[in-house]
Design a protein around this motif. Structure first.
Motif, PDB file in Angstrom:
ATOM      1  N   THR B 229      -7.370   2.554  -3.408  1.00 38.83           N
ATOM      2  CA  THR B 229      -7.034   3.842  -2.786  1.00 38.83           C
ATOM      3  C   THR B 229      -5.871   4.456  -3.531  1.00 38.83           C
ATOM      4  O   THR B 229      -5.308   3.841  -4.437  1.00 38.83           O
ATOM      5  N   ASN B 231      -2.910   5.316  -2.231  1.00 38.79           N
ATOM      6  CA  ASN B 231      -1.658   4.707  -1.816  1.00 38.79           C
ATOM      7  C   ASN B 231      -1.950   3.351  -1.177  1.00 38.79           C
ATOM      8  O   ASN B 231      -2.155   3.236   0.024  1.00 38.79           O
ATOM      9  N   HIS B 234       0.354   2.048   1.709  1.00 36.26           N
ATOM     10  CA  HIS B 234       0.055   2.669   2.995  1.00 36.26           C
ATOM     11  C   HIS B 234      -1.230   2.067   3.581  1.00 36.26           C
ATOM     12  O   HIS B 234      -1.292   1.697   4.756  1.00 36.26           O
ATOM     13  N   THR B 235      -2.236   1.942   2.737  1.00 31.43           N
ATOM     14  CA  THR B 235      -3.519   1.401   3.178  1.00 31.43           C
ATOM     15  C   THR B 235      -3.353  -0.013   3.738  1.00 31.43           C
ATOM     16  O   THR B 235      -3.921  -0.359   4.774  1.00 31.43           O
ATOM     17  N   LEU B 272     -11.391   3.395   7.357  1.00 34.98           N
ATOM     18  CA  LEU B 272     -10.439   4.111   6.507  1.00 34.98           C
ATOM     19  C   LEU B 272     -10.489   5.610   6.785  1.00 34.98           C
ATOM     20  O   LEU B 272      -9.450   6.275   6.838  1.00 34.98           O
ATOM     21  N   ASN B 275      -8.588   6.765   9.617  1.00 35.94           N
ATOM     22  CA  ASN B 275      -7.153   6.816   9.374  1.00 35.94           C
ATOM     23  C   ASN B 275      -6.787   7.761   8.232  1.00 35.94           C
ATOM     24  O   ASN B 275      -5.706   7.643   7.629  1.00 35.94           O
ATOM     25  N   ASN B 276      -7.718   8.655   7.904  1.00 38.40           N
ATOM     26  CA  ASN B 276      -7.471   9.668   6.872  1.00 38.40           C
ATOM     27  C   ASN B 276      -7.173   9.080   5.495  1.00 38.40           C
ATOM     28  O   ASN B 276      -6.362   9.620   4.750  1.00 38.40           O
ATOM     29  N   ILE B 277      -7.778   7.934   5.192  1.00 40.85           N
ATOM     30  CA  ILE B 277      -7.572   7.364   3.862  1.00 40.85           C
ATOM     31  C   ILE B 277      -8.859   7.503   3.073  1.00 40.85           C
ATOM     32  O   ILE B 277      -9.944   7.152   3.553  1.00 40.85           O
ATOM     33  N   LYS B 278      -8.707   8.028   1.854  1.00 42.33           N
ATOM     34  CA  LYS B 278      -9.882   8.188   1.019  1.00 42.33           C
ATOM     35  C   LYS B 278      -9.914   7.039   0.005  1.00 42.33           C
ATOM     36  O   LYS B 278      -8.952   6.841  -0.751  1.00 42.33           O
TER      37      LYS B 278
END
Lengths: 369, 298
Positions: B229, B231, B234-235, B272, B275-278
């Motif tokens: 990812t 970050n 953060h992930t 993911l 949680n707004n993670i791409k």
């Protein structure tokens, strides 16, 4: 044998590749020998003198000029104020006050008892002692002269001392100091170089690599010791040449004997260095330890202060001081021409100490922890 | 054979090694893998007769490391963790010195060190202190081999060496192995471990696992995902709340996520996305030694 030779070869290569080493070996000792021999002078010169003349008579002036004529005194001021003189002592401008009382001349002429006071700044005890001694002699001389002029016979005549200085007739302190300083140089070079050596291998980690090799302890220690023995003898020889050619120190005894003793002595000192090296972990520790020993050894060697004037307990400590024995022997052989029989005691002591210390160093050098 | 039986070493109150036992068979390239402070160097110093164990015993070729230390010193080549050759002597002089100390010459043993020495030859009159890190390693290895040891003990030989030299170095070790040398090598690098025949994972003075690298990774019990990812830090924090998660660690520029068997790609993707993670990529990977090590550690 091949291993030992190889270690020696390696040590020499490392010594001569070390940039700091060459000046330490070839410049420093001789600068020290040259400079220290001129400065370590026990005669006291340049004594600043203040005279308090309360009599102000012909006789008192005569005494003053007699004192002033003595080379070692600088007559700074004549005054009738004691306070002024004392102030100058406090200011460190004056070393000694000579105080001539009122009625000095009158008392002398009538053969009455008279006193001259000498007040010395005893912060420097040696200087004060020597100055007072000089002044006493001059004043005694003066009173004798006056007495004989007037025909007085009842003045206290001391025993007439006739001085004669054997082996060093002109009391040339250089003859006394140069061999001693030579000893110091050889000692310091040997002690520091050997003291820093094994510990250096510890610091850079090579000892780890060496320890897993089948090299034997004694081979290692001998390989480490011999290069410094050779260097030590080399240093000593150059120092000896300077002493003889430049300072004109005679060698009355046998040169072979000097070298024989020097070799045994160097083995002892190198052993002490090795011992320091085996018990420390960094060059810094080794350096401090070597300093500790060398300062004690030097100050208690009898080179700068006579051993006889030390307290008894301190005299006993000097019995463990190798420099003491070496200084004694070098002076005896060079200046007195003593033969082996008169130095045999020192020789035996140093030999045994050398064997003991080196065995201890070999024993203490642990390959395994 | 190198035999290590119940070796413990205490430094005052610190227990550096706790009942360590393993064997290195003749001809093996054996890796001792563990982080700094795991007790690797202590074990090496015991095997090289420089340290006496508090408990237990070790032997090399049936020579006891305490009683027969003299014999051991003849049959081992040791390369300490710190470069410990003479920096002020040249390459040639260092080699000559160690050859002499072992009562031999470079010529006599040229065969064993030939490949390595040829790389050093252009610099043979250069002082060891002026060599590059990789060259220093090669010189140290040559010096350790100069007396034709049967056993080679290398303590973190590749620490502080660039990746290319590290690869070279392992190739050399594998070549030496074909000449019959038994090698025990320690390293904190997990990718080094994959080049060994057998590895022991060591942590806090204890051996956690001994096996071939293949078996160690095969024993890894979970499904492993690699996630990349933008970050990762953060992930990782967000993944703490992922219910299927067993463990998650950062590996270089990726996250290795171990999940329960039934988890599939969509589960991770949707978590993911919630949680707004791409994620740049999500894929299943084969576990490596490092994953196994992390698994054993926790």
């Amino acid at each position: 044998m091949r291993k030992i030779l190889f270690i020696i070869q390696k040590e020499f290569k490392q010594i001569f590749r070390n940039k700091a080493m060459k000046p330490i070996l070839f410049v420093m000792p001789f600068v020290q020998l040259a400079v220290l021999s001129y400065t370590a002078d026990f005669t006291v010169k340049n004594i600043n003198l203040f005279v308090q003349d309360m009599d102000n008579s012909v006789l008192s002036k005569e005494l003053i000029s007699k004192i002033a004529a003595f080379n070692n005194f600088n007559l700074k001021e004549i005054s009738n104020s004691y306070k002024k003189g004392f102030y100058k002592i406090q200011q460190n401008n004056i070393d000694v006050i000579v105080s001539i009382p009122q009625n000095f001349s009158k008392n002398l002429q009538t053969n009455k008892k008279t006193e001259v006071a000498i007040i010395a700044d005893a912060i420097n005890g040696t200087k004060a002692g020597v100055s007072i001694n000089y002044l006493q002699n001059i004043i005694l001389d003066f009173t004798k002269e006056q007495a004989s002029k007037k025909g007085f016979t009842n003045i206290k005549q001391g025993v007439n001392i006739i001085k004669r200085n054997w082996f060093n007739p002109l009391l040339n302190y250089k003859l006394f100091m140069v061999p001693g300083i030579l000893v110091l140089l050889v000692t310091m070079i040997a002690l520091f170089l050997s003291g820093m050596n094994i510990v250096r291998e510890k610091e850079i980690g090579t000892i780890e690599q060496l320890n897993v090799t089948p090299i034997k302890k004694y081979q290692f220690i001998i390989g480490k010791l011999l290069p410094f023995l050779i260097l030590g003898i080399f240093e000593f020889s150059i120092g000896l040449i300077i002493a003889v050619l430049w300072f004109k120190v005679p060698i009355l005894g046998s040169i072979t004997l000097i070298y024989l003793f020097t070799i045994v002595y160097l083995i002892l000192i190198l052993g002490i260095g090795m011992l320091i090296s085996t018990i420390t972990n960094t060059q810094q520790q080794a350096l401090f330890l070597a300093w500790f020993f060398s300062v004690i050894f030097i100050l208690m060697s009898g080179l700068f202060t006579p051993i006889e004037s030390m307290p008894v307990w301190a005299q006993n400590i000097t019995l463990f001081n190798p420099i003491r024995y070496y200084v004694e022997v070098i002076r005896l052989i060079m200046l007195k021409g003593s033969s082996f029989s008169s130095i045999s005691n020192n020789f035996i002591i140093i030999s045994f100490a050398a064997i003991f210390v080196n065995l201890l160093a070999v024993f203490n050098y642990q390959k395994t922890v | 054979m190198i035999k290590i039986e119940n070796i413990s070493k205490n430094y005052n109150n610190v227990k550096a090694l706790k009942k360590v036992s393993f064997n290195v068979k003749d001809g093996q390239l054996f890796g001792l893998i563990g982080p700094d402070g795991a007790g690797k160097t202590s074990l090496f110093r015991i095997l090289t007769t420089l340290l006496i164990p508090s408990e237990g015993k070790a032997s090399i070729d049936n020579f006891d490391t305490v009683k027969n230390y003299k014999e051991i010193r003849r049959i081992i080549g040791y390369m300490p963790e710190r470069f410990s050759l003479y920096m002020d002597l040249t390459v040639q002089e260092n080699l000559n010195f160690f050859a002499t100390v072992f009562n031999t010459t470079i010529e006599e043993n040229y065969d064993l060190i030939k490949d390595i020495y040829q790389m050093l030859e252009p610099f043979k009159n250069r002082k060891a202190g002026d060599l590059s890190g990789g060259m220093k390693q090669k010189l140290a290895l040559s010096c350790a081999l100069i007396h034709q040891p049967k056993y080679l003990l290398l303590d973190e030989p590749t620490t502080g060496v660039d990746p290319v030299s590290r690869k070279d170095f392992w190739e050399m070790l594998q070549k030496l192995q074909t000449k019959g040398l038994t090698t025990l090598v320690s390293t904190p690098f997990m990718d080094d471990a994959e080049l060994c025949d057998e590895v022991a994972l060591i942590q806090n003075g204890e051996i956690m696992s001994i096996d071939s690298p293949k078996n160690i990774t095969q024993k890894y019990p979970h499904k492993l995902w690699e996630i990349i990812t933008l970050n990762n830090y953060h992930t990782l924090k967000i993944l703490d709340n992922f219910t299927n998660k067993i463990s998650a660690f950062a590996f270089g520029n990726a996250i290795h996520l171990a999940c329960s068997e039934k988890t599939n790609k969509e589960d991770i993707e949707s978590f993911l996305a919630q949680n707004n993670i791409k994620a740049k990529s999500i894929k299943i990977i084969n576990p490596r030694i490092e994953d196994a090590f992390m698994e054993l550690m926790t």
